[in-house]
Design a protein around this motif. Structure first.
Motif: not given
Length: 127
Positions: A40-42
């Motif tokens: 999730r994202g980074k």
């Protein structure tokens, strides 16, 4: 407690571009590194059996390296990195793994674990 940094180099007979896909994408990491990988994202979630570990993606250089920082290790300088190295003379390709063990006694075990994971990667990609 100060963690112990170590590095291993493992030759891999594969193209750097293909290797990069296998070290950077959650679906490909899931084929050799962990049972399940989500992002999730980074923030990446690595799941082995019943254990989930979260890591933040801190460096991603296309075709070259990927580095994560375990969320639980925010207080120290530890990380784990998978870097693709190509010998300029022979064009031999290697993966350079940089990681940290909790203490000197765990370094050999951690290196062995990485070598087993890289063997799994080699089998997955037919290298």
């Amino acid at each position: 407690m100060e963690k112990v940094k170590f590095e291993i180099e493992v030759p891999v007979h594969a193209s750097p571009n293909m290797l990069y896909q296998y070290i950077s994408s959650p679906s490909n990491l899931q084929e050799w590194f962990a049972d399940k990988v989500n992002s999730r994202g980074k923030v990446f979630s690595f799941i082995w059996e019943d254990t989930e570990e979260l890591a933040e993606l801190v460096i991603k250089k296309s075709g070259e390296r990927v580095r994560w920082k375990w969320i639980e290790s925010k207080e120290d300088d530890s990380f784990f990195e998978i870097k693709i190295q190509v010998d300029p003379l022979t064009n031999d390709v290697s993966l350079i793994i940089t990681d940290f063990a909790d203490d000197e006694d765990e370094v050999e075990e951690a290196k062995q674990l990485w070598e087993n994971q890289i063997d799994e990667l080699k089998n997955t990609i037919g290298a």
